[in-house]
Design a protein around this motif. Structure first.
Motif, PDB file in Angstrom:
ATOM      1  N   GLU A  77       0.976  -1.484  -0.115  1.00 51.43           N
ATOM      2  CA  GLU A  77      -0.059   0.004   0.382  1.00 51.43           C
ATOM      3  C   GLU A  77       0.605   1.622  -0.241  1.00 51.43           C
ATOM      4  O   GLU A  77       0.985   2.420  -1.053  1.00 51.43           O
ATOM      5  CB  GLU A  77      -1.235   0.306   0.678  1.00 51.43           C
ATOM      6  CG  GLU A  77      -2.037   1.358   1.001  1.00 51.43           C
ATOM      7  CD  GLU A  77      -3.265   1.350   2.112  1.00 51.43           C
ATOM      8  OE1 GLU A  77      -3.580   1.658   2.068  1.00 51.43           O
ATOM      9  OE2 GLU A  77      -3.027  -0.277   3.156  1.00 51.43           O
ATOM     10  N   PRO A  78       1.518   1.619   0.987  1.00 54.22           N
ATOM     11  CA  PRO A  78       3.145   2.138   1.137  1.00 54.22           C
ATOM     12  C   PRO A  78       2.887   2.812  -0.950  1.00 54.22           C
ATOM     13  O   PRO A  78       3.397   4.172  -0.991  1.00 54.22           O
ATOM     14  CB  PRO A  78       3.716   2.560   1.733  1.00 54.22           C
ATOM     15  CG  PRO A  78       3.276   1.674   2.265  1.00 54.22           C
ATOM     16  CD  PRO A  78       2.191   0.251   2.125  1.00 54.22           C
ATOM     17  N   GLU A  79       4.155   1.494  -1.195  1.00 50.42           N
ATOM     18  CA  GLU A  79       4.151   2.087  -2.476  1.00 50.42           C
ATOM     19  C   GLU A  79       3.260   2.556  -3.606  1.00 50.42           C
ATOM     20  O   GLU A  79       3.464   2.782  -4.445  1.00 50.42           O
ATOM     21  CB  GLU A  79       4.223   0.579  -2.926  1.00 50.42           C
ATOM     22  CG  GLU A  79       5.524   0.566  -4.468  1.00 50.42           C
ATOM     23  CD  GLU A  79       6.412  -0.811  -5.154  1.00 50.42           C
ATOM     24  OE1 GLU A  79       7.192  -0.586  -6.263  1.00 50.42           O
ATOM     25  OE2 GLU A  79       6.306  -1.583  -4.477  1.00 50.42           O
ATOM     26  N   LEU A  80       2.237   1.998  -3.465  1.00 57.00           N
ATOM     27  CA  LEU A  80       0.469   2.418  -4.455  1.00 57.00           C
ATOM     28  C   LEU A  80       0.490   3.957  -4.666  1.00 57.00           C
ATOM     29  O   LEU A  80       0.310   4.722  -5.174  1.00 57.00           O
ATOM     30  CB  LEU A  80       0.077   0.849  -4.103  1.00 57.00           C
ATOM     31  CG  LEU A  80      -1.941   1.689  -4.879  1.00 57.00           C
ATOM     32  CD1 LEU A  80      -1.569   1.955  -6.157  1.00 57.00           C
ATOM     33  CD2 LEU A  80      -2.466   0.454  -4.608  1.00 57.00           C
ATOM     34  N   LEU A  81       0.068   4.173  -2.955  1.00 57.39           N
ATOM     35  CA  LEU A  81      -0.261   5.236  -2.741  1.00 57.39           C
ATOM     36  C   LEU A  81       1.531   6.272  -2.634  1.00 57.39           C
ATOM     37  O   LEU A  81       1.051   7.374  -3.909  1.00 57.39           O
ATOM     38  CB  LEU A  81       0.036   5.914  -1.178  1.00 57.39           C
ATOM     39  CG  LEU A  81      -1.750   5.133  -0.575  1.00 57.39           C
ATOM     40  CD1 LEU A  81      -1.265   4.850   0.979  1.00 57.39           C
ATOM     41  CD2 LEU A  81      -2.349   5.568  -1.430  1.00 57.39           C
ATOM     42  N   ALA A  82       2.869   6.099  -2.509  1.00 54.36           N
ATOM     43  CA  ALA A  82       3.854   6.983  -3.556  1.00 54.36           C
ATOM     44  C   ALA A  82       3.212   6.546  -4.497  1.00 54.36           C
ATOM     45  O   ALA A  82       4.199   7.458  -5.584  1.00 54.36           O
ATOM     46  CB  ALA A  82       4.799   6.314  -2.767  1.00 54.36           C
ATOM     47  N   SER A  83       3.078   5.923  -5.644  1.00 58.53           N
ATOM     48  CA  SER A  83       2.957   5.643  -7.253  1.00 58.53           C
ATOM     49  C   SER A  83       2.264   6.861  -7.437  1.00 58.53           C
ATOM     50  O   SER A  83       1.737   7.720  -8.537  1.00 58.53           O
ATOM     51  CB  SER A  83       2.717   4.715  -8.047  1.00 58.53           C
ATOM     52  OG  SER A  83       3.965   4.084  -7.534  1.00 58.53           O
ATOM     53  N   LEU A  84       0.910   6.756  -6.568  1.00 61.15           N
ATOM     54  CA  LEU A  84      -0.283   7.890  -7.375  1.00 61.15           C
ATOM     55  C   LEU A  84       0.430   9.417  -6.945  1.00 61.15           C
ATOM     56  O   LEU A  84      -0.423  10.283  -8.144  1.00 61.15           O
ATOM     57  CB  LEU A  84      -1.693   7.045  -6.210  1.00 61.15           C
ATOM     58  CG  LEU A  84      -1.952   6.005  -6.912  1.00 61.15           C
ATOM     59  CD1 LEU A  84      -3.328   5.571  -5.873  1.00 61.15           C
ATOM     60  CD2 LEU A  84      -3.133   5.710  -8.211  1.00 61.15           C
ATOM     61  N   ALA A  85       0.958   9.478  -5.961  1.00 64.91           N
ATOM     62  CA  ALA A  85       0.824  11.114  -5.802  1.00 64.91           C
ATOM     63  C   ALA A  85       2.298  11.122  -6.530  1.00 64.91           C
ATOM     64  O   ALA A  85       1.778  12.037  -7.260  1.00 64.91           O
ATOM     65  CB  ALA A  85       1.537  11.313  -4.422  1.00 64.91           C
ATOM     66  N   GLY A 133       2.120  14.696 -11.753  1.00 65.04           N
ATOM     67  CA  GLY A 133       2.906  14.668 -13.367  1.00 65.04           C
ATOM     68  C   GLY A 133       4.247  13.850 -13.517  1.00 65.04           C
ATOM     69  O   GLY A 133       4.941  13.840 -14.632  1.00 65.04           O
ATOM     70  N   GLU A 134       4.961  12.971 -12.907  1.00 67.32           N
ATOM     71  CA  GLU A 134       6.068  12.448 -13.001  1.00 67.32           C
ATOM     72  C   GLU A 134       6.075  11.409 -13.257  1.00 67.32           C
ATOM     73  O   GLU A 134       5.166  10.177 -12.495  1.00 67.32           O
ATOM     74  CB  GLU A 134       6.460  12.132 -11.296  1.00 67.32           C
ATOM     75  CG  GLU A 134       6.841  13.813 -10.810  1.00 67.32           C
ATOM     76  CD  GLU A 134       7.115  13.682  -9.383  1.00 67.32           C
ATOM     77  OE1 GLU A 134       8.058  12.493  -9.243  1.00 67.32           O
ATOM     78  OE2 GLU A 134       7.487  14.392  -8.904  1.00 67.32           O
TER      79      GLU A 134
END
Length: 73
Positions: free
Chosen positions: A44-52, A57-58
């Protein structure tokens, strides 16, 4: 490539957020009512970081992803 979420209204998909440009070709994947999407707690932390990152726009274009995959093979 963009990912959008929407709802079917009167037989048409209504996309949430910014509308897609006229003429955009889309692929629709519809979940069954009983299907769920679950992310293991450790991811979940990796998914949330990817969504951010995506929200900022990264992102990498689909063409670049495919080019990277071709270099691996």
């Amino acid at each position: 490539m963009k990912v959008a979420t929407g709802t079917v209204v009167d037989g048409k998909v209504v996309v949430r957020g910014e509308p897609l440009p006229e003429g955009t070709v889309v692929t629709v994947l519809a979940r069954e009512a009983s299907e769920r999407f679950e992310v293991p707690a450790e991811l979940e932390p990796e998914l949330l970081a990817s969504l951010a990152e995506a929200d900022r726009g990264e992102t990498v274009s689909a063409d670049e992803v495919l080019a990277r995959l071709r270099r691996i093979n």
